[in-house]
Motif scaffolding. Structure first.
Motif, PDB file in Angstrom:
ATOM      1  N   ALA A 129       0.833  -1.136   0.045  1.00 58.61           N
ATOM      2  CA  ALA A 129       0.002   0.036   0.083  1.00 58.61           C
ATOM      3  C   ALA A 129       0.828   1.169   0.040  1.00 58.61           C
ATOM      4  CB  ALA A 129      -1.192  -0.032   1.115  1.00 58.61           C
ATOM      5  N   ARG A 130       0.254   2.456  -0.767  1.00 65.87           N
ATOM      6  CA  ARG A 130       1.033   3.501  -0.729  1.00 65.87           C
ATOM      7  C   ARG A 130       0.298   4.571   0.335  1.00 65.87           C
ATOM      8  NH1 ARG A 130      -0.560   7.683  -3.742  1.00 65.87           N
ATOM      9  NH2 ARG A 130      -1.714   6.566  -5.212  1.00 65.87           N
ATOM     10  N   VAL A 131      -0.795   4.313   0.538  1.00 68.52           N
ATOM     11  CA  VAL A 131      -1.698   5.108   1.558  1.00 68.52           C
ATOM     12  C   VAL A 131      -2.344   4.105   2.358  1.00 68.52           C
ATOM     13  CG1 VAL A 131      -1.924   6.768  -0.246  1.00 68.52           C
ATOM     14  CG2 VAL A 131      -3.647   5.103   0.011  1.00 68.52           C
ATOM     15  N   VAL A 132      -2.834   4.784   3.630  1.00 69.32           N
ATOM     16  CA  VAL A 132      -3.772   4.205   4.369  1.00 69.32           C
ATOM     17  C   VAL A 132      -5.159   4.777   4.256  1.00 69.32           C
ATOM     18  CG1 VAL A 132      -2.306   3.423   6.198  1.00 69.32           C
ATOM     19  CG2 VAL A 132      -3.366   5.786   6.341  1.00 69.32           C
ATOM     20  N   SER A 133      -5.408   6.126   3.809  1.00 72.89           N
ATOM     21  CA  SER A 133      -6.508   6.877   3.437  1.00 72.89           C
ATOM     22  C   SER A 133      -6.012   7.748   2.186  1.00 72.89           C
ATOM     23  CB  SER A 133      -6.955   7.527   4.612  1.00 72.89           C
ATOM     24  OG  SER A 133      -6.299   8.813   4.720  1.00 72.89           O
ATOM     25  N   PRO A 134      -7.191   8.319   1.369  1.00 69.49           N
ATOM     26  CA  PRO A 134      -6.647   9.053   0.347  1.00 69.49           C
ATOM     27  C   PRO A 134      -5.529  10.125   0.601  1.00 69.49           C
ATOM     28  CG  PRO A 134      -9.082   8.487   0.184  1.00 69.49           C
ATOM     29  CD  PRO A 134      -8.536   8.184   1.663  1.00 69.49           C
ATOM     30  N   SER A 135      -5.685  10.767   1.595  1.00 68.19           N
ATOM     31  CA  SER A 135      -5.073  11.979   2.109  1.00 68.19           C
ATOM     32  C   SER A 135      -3.559  11.583   3.075  1.00 68.19           C
ATOM     33  CB  SER A 135      -5.638  12.999   2.628  1.00 68.19           C
ATOM     34  OG  SER A 135      -6.257  12.477   3.860  1.00 68.19           O
ATOM     35  N   GLU A 136      -3.568  10.372   3.227  1.00 70.88           N
ATOM     36  CA  GLU A 136      -2.408   9.885   4.148  1.00 70.88           C
ATOM     37  C   GLU A 136      -1.213   8.831   3.424  1.00 70.88           C
ATOM     38  OE1 GLU A 136      -4.350  10.206   8.485  1.00 70.88           O
ATOM     39  OE2 GLU A 136      -5.158   8.636   7.393  1.00 70.88           O
ATOM     40  N   GLU A 137      -0.548   9.373   2.965  1.00 69.94           N
ATOM     41  CA  GLU A 137       0.734   8.864   2.095  1.00 69.94           C
ATOM     42  C   GLU A 137       1.520   7.973   3.402  1.00 69.94           C
ATOM     43  OE1 GLU A 137       1.630   8.644  -1.067  1.00 69.94           O
ATOM     44  OE2 GLU A 137       0.266   9.770  -1.944  1.00 69.94           O
ATOM     45  N   ILE A 138       1.905   6.625   3.089  1.00 71.32           N
ATOM     46  CA  ILE A 138       2.538   6.129   4.157  1.00 71.32           C
ATOM     47  C   ILE A 138       4.060   6.466   4.224  1.00 71.32           C
ATOM     48  CG2 ILE A 138       3.537   3.487   4.874  1.00 71.32           C
ATOM     49  CD1 ILE A 138       0.750   2.753   3.725  1.00 71.32           C
ATOM     50  N   TYR A 139       4.566   6.780   2.953  1.00 70.01           N
ATOM     51  CA  TYR A 139       6.107   6.995   2.729  1.00 70.01           C
ATOM     52  C   TYR A 139       6.438   8.267   2.264  1.00 70.01           C
ATOM     53  CZ  TYR A 139       5.575   1.782   2.972  1.00 70.01           C
ATOM     54  OH  TYR A 139       5.421   0.526   3.363  1.00 70.01           O
ATOM     55  N   ALA A 140       7.316   8.913   2.628  1.00 72.49           N
ATOM     56  CA  ALA A 140       7.747  10.195   2.101  1.00 72.49           C
ATOM     57  C   ALA A 140       8.624  10.198   0.990  1.00 72.49           C
ATOM     58  CB  ALA A 140       8.378  10.880   3.204  1.00 72.49           C
ATOM     59  N   GLU A 141       9.349   8.759   0.958  1.00 68.57           N
ATOM     60  CA  GLU A 141      10.022   8.600  -0.447  1.00 68.57           C
ATOM     61  C   GLU A 141       9.898   7.113  -1.006  1.00 68.57           C
ATOM     62  OE1 GLU A 141      14.064   8.511   1.254  1.00 68.57           O
ATOM     63  OE2 GLU A 141      13.822  10.613   1.947  1.00 68.57           O
ATOM     64  N   ARG A 142      10.186   7.298  -2.188  1.00 68.24           N
ATOM     65  CA  ARG A 142      10.046   5.800  -2.745  1.00 68.24           C
ATOM     66  C   ARG A 142      10.751   4.904  -2.140  1.00 68.24           C
ATOM     67  NH1 ARG A 142       8.520   6.338  -9.143  1.00 68.24           N
ATOM     68  NH2 ARG A 142       7.428   8.198  -9.271  1.00 68.24           N
ATOM     69  N   LEU A 143      10.201   3.692  -2.358  1.00 66.76           N
ATOM     70  CA  LEU A 143      10.825   2.516  -1.968  1.00 66.76           C
ATOM     71  C   LEU A 143      11.744   1.721  -2.952  1.00 66.76           C
ATOM     72  CD1 LEU A 143       7.895   0.494   0.182  1.00 66.76           C
ATOM     73  CD2 LEU A 143       9.877   2.083   1.001  1.00 66.76           C
TER      74      LEU A 143
END
Length: 304
Positions: A129-143
């Motif tokens: 997952a990239r997000v936990v909700s539409p406005s909440e990105e899990i990571y600040a940088e790419r993995l």
């Protein structure tokens, strides 16, 4: 922000913090052809995730099906089997195809065979997952891509191997198997927060993942403990329901979504004062399903 861990560290973290990656609970003697699955109730957030996320622990848990495994833990005492993930959905989601990968999440190109265009990927909710909700990105940088592949290899693949074995062993023993995939949902949609969702949503992939009478008995049994039950809207069943539910092959799968307000304090994600009573209601539901659902399927076999 801490640098991304190398794959060996990711792998070591999985082995030391997420072993076993899932729990299988079953009776000494399986007397029911039903397998319960809780793929999103894992609540061990490994250091490999915590060290690189930009979200708070509470924010990370927003995609977790909090305590759903506990709501169904009467299943083994009723002769049924149950499998529950210990890793969180925010780390890897086993209710997706193995390679539903979001190109926007990784620093290298994803494999050519990856599914990069599913609605789930486009929404940021792929296998990783990239997000936990539409406005909440899990990571600040790419993995690094290798991190995602490590999670798939050491968590996703073993989980599905175990789930498949449970289903196949059950089908061989009883002639058919019934999979109940157990989930929870927020009480309102982020798109329309003023409209309350029903108490339960039953998903059968629009009638394709199980016998129609199984859907009916699940709906009726849930209606006895909830005020409103809806079928397939807006959740018709995810990858697990679609992948394993093949009535022609004697495997019937149903997804159940539980409104979190029935048992949870949603702002804190803590058990509410209603939790114990609701758990008892869900135990009653499990008893009804274990008692009645197999007869539905056996009757359908006789009338083939």
């Amino acid at each position: 922000m801490t640098k991304h861990k190398m794959p060996s560290s990711e792998r070591n973290c999985i082995f030391t913090e997420l072993t076993p990656a899932f729990l299988i609970k079953g009776p000494a003697l399986q007397t029911s052809p039903i397998v319960f699955c809780s793929p999103h109730s894992g609540r061990i957030y490994p250091s490999a995730l915590v060290s690189i996320t930009q979200l708070t622990p509470l924010q990370l848990r927003k995609s977790e099906d909090c305590f759903v495994d506990e709501l169904f833990d009467s299943a083994p005492s009723l002769g049924a089997s149950m499998i529950a993930a210990r890793f969180p959905r925010a780390y890897i989601d086993v209710n997706r195809e193995p390679y539903e990968l979001d190109p926007a999440l990784f620093s290298e190109p994803v494999p050519k065979f990856a599914n990069t265009w599913s609605a789930r990927v486009l929404g940021g909710l792929g296998t990783i997952a990239r997000v936990v909700s539409p406005s909440e990105e899990i990571y600040a940088e790419r993995l690094p891509l290798r991190i995602g592949l490590e999670r798939i290899k050491y968590l996703y693949t073993p989980f599905h191997a175990a789930l498949n074995d449970l289903i196949e062993q059950t089908r061989r023993k009883f002639g058919f198997a019934i999979l109940i995939d157990c989930h929870s949902m927020p009480s309102t949609s982020s798109m329309n927060p003023k409209v309350n969702r029903p108490d339960f949503i039953v998903g059968d992939r629009y009638g394709t993942s199980c016998h129609k009478h199984l859907t009916q008995i699940v709906r009726q049994s849930l209606a006895q403990i909830g005020q409103r039950v809806r079928v397939n809207q807006p959740y018709a069943g995810g990858f697990i329901t679609e992948h394993y539910g093949h009535p022609k092959n004697d495997v019937h799968a149903v997804q159940i979504e539980i409104n979190r307000r029935l048992y949870l304090d949603e702002p804190t994600l803590m058990k509410s004062c209603k939790f114990q009573h609701f758990k008892e209601q869900m135990s009653s539901f499990c008893l009804k399903i274990v008692t009645q659902a197999p007869n539905i399927i056996m009757s359908s076999h006789v009338t083939k």
